[in-house]
Scaffold this active site. Sequence first.
Site, PDB file in Angstrom:
ATOM      1  N   ASP A 213       8.727  -0.107   5.023  1.00 36.33           N
ATOM      2  CA  ASP A 213       7.835   0.094   4.075  1.00 36.33           C
ATOM      3  C   ASP A 213       7.118  -0.972   3.702  1.00 36.33           C
ATOM      4  OD1 ASP A 213       8.979   2.713   3.911  1.00 36.33           O
ATOM      5  OD2 ASP A 213       9.010   2.675   1.547  1.00 36.33           O
ATOM      6  N   ASP A 214       6.080  -1.119   3.163  1.00 37.72           N
ATOM      7  CA  ASP A 214       5.256  -2.059   2.405  1.00 37.72           C
ATOM      8  C   ASP A 214       4.486  -2.986   3.568  1.00 37.72           C
ATOM      9  OD1 ASP A 214       6.116  -0.852   0.302  1.00 37.72           O
ATOM     10  OD2 ASP A 214       7.237  -2.411  -0.456  1.00 37.72           O
TER      11      ASP A 214
ATOM     12  N   HIS B 199       1.862   4.449   3.781  1.00 37.83           N
ATOM     13  CA  HIS B 199       2.531   4.177   2.499  1.00 37.83           C
ATOM     14  C   HIS B 199       1.556   4.224   1.427  1.00 37.83           C
ATOM     15  CE1 HIS B 199       5.942   3.222   0.050  1.00 37.83           C
ATOM     16  NE2 HIS B 199       5.963   1.920  -0.144  1.00 37.83           N
TER      17      HIS B 199
ATOM     18  N   HIS C 185      -0.316   0.910  -2.809  1.00 41.29           N
ATOM     19  CA  HIS C 185       1.204   0.986  -3.347  1.00 41.29           C
ATOM     20  C   HIS C 185       0.904   1.473  -4.955  1.00 41.29           C
ATOM     21  CE1 HIS C 185       5.355   0.415  -3.924  1.00 41.29           C
ATOM     22  NE2 HIS C 185       5.486   0.293  -2.559  1.00 41.29           N
TER      23      HIS C 185
ATOM     24  N   HIS D 247      12.333  -2.631   4.199  1.00 39.61           N
ATOM     25  CA  HIS D 247      10.935  -3.162   3.833  1.00 39.61           C
ATOM     26  C   HIS D 247      10.550  -4.314   5.165  1.00 39.61           C
ATOM     27  CE1 HIS D 247      11.915  -1.110   0.149  1.00 39.61           C
ATOM     28  NE2 HIS D 247      10.606  -1.117  -0.015  1.00 39.61           N
TER      29      HIS D 247
HETATM   30 NI    NI Z   1       6.876   0.399  -1.098  1.00 34.69          NI
END
Ligand code: NI
Length: 411
Positions: free
Chosen positions: A208-209, A258, A262, A352
């Site tokens: 993620d991210d 995602h 965020h 991540h």
């Molecule tokens: Ni995230």
Amino acid sequence: MQAGYNHPYRKPPRRQGNPTAALALVAGLAVVLVAVGVWWFVLRTVPVTVNAQELNVHEGVTVEQLLSDNDSFGAKPGNLLSVSENVITEGGGTPATVVVNGEELPVDQFASRGVFSGDTLEVTDGVDTHEEHEVSTEVVAPSVEANGTGAIQFVSQWGKAGEKEVWTGKTSGEKVDKKVTKEPQNMVVSYLNPKPQDGKKYMALTFDDGPSEYTGKILDILKEKGVHATFYNLGENAENYAKLCKRVADEGHELASHTNQHMNLPEQDRDGLRSEISSAADRIEQASGSRPQMIRAPYGAFTTTEWGRAGDLISCNVLWNIDTLDWKRPGADAIVNTVVGNAYNGAIALMHDGGGNRSQDVEALPQIIDQLKEAGYQLVTVGELMKLDGRFPEEVVEGKVSMPEDAVLPE
Ligand code: NI
């Protein structure tokens, strides 16, 4: 008999009557007749029974007059109510309820129905009446319900609108939903954990991210080890690291969203939510050439409310089964042990590649892959896990969901 005074015939003198007296007699008779008539038609009373009590009334008196003369026999009038049962006019309903000889008398006959000898009346309180209203048909939006448990959420049944009858009061202007004339069909979101059924063991690593400065190193490792993973890119990072975003897709990994910035999606309004999803898809498409429908909501936060507002924009929302807590920087060994120690067929592990210092993920990744392979796992994408499971709809697996034309969103 005297001569010359002999009248052979003489009309006898007419009796002089009194014309005034005759007229008086006629007039007198007329007065008596009128008096009798008046008595007969107006003043003559006849016995009737009202609320079990004998009463003498002028024959032929109307029910309306009878009520008026007797203070409605203590009956209270009803009220005029609005469509939502608020009192518009106190006492504006029917003045009383009147039953004549066992049959209820309609209110519009109170003024014309006469009361005659022997009638039996029961007078009780009036009833409430409602204002006039217009009837219209309006759409009933479906609800959204969740079904099952698991890391992957997708629409298993689309919502369809129903219809309801709405009354609008002509006096009050109030609108009231009166009844549902066609039940809506609820939207159903299914939650399911993938469980490949071919007897082999599979797992999915997810990142993620990103993209970020760490993504290139992670892609290098995956390439070297010959495995594919799933990347949930943030829209704004996909724009800033467009080459890495494209590289994820080009090297055969699953590229998903995602969302854009965020944000915690349940805190967004409908427009904000939809914009977080679609602007991320725009940016990832811009960078990579393919538009993702699969998302992972930040913090995993995507409730039935979000599904009801934006379910048409995505194919599925993917959570995780194993949380490495890598963002706490517990050390590469801890990350390795969390994934390998909790591994099972179908599990989705959360890591991540962006959003902070991800050097421990880079350090842990080769060991994770090696140890899972040693334990007999094949590492695949989330889409492949769904496909191997066999219970997920094909369009969800393919990331090509489109809401049917006759379906509607709950919100
Ligand atoms: Ni995230």
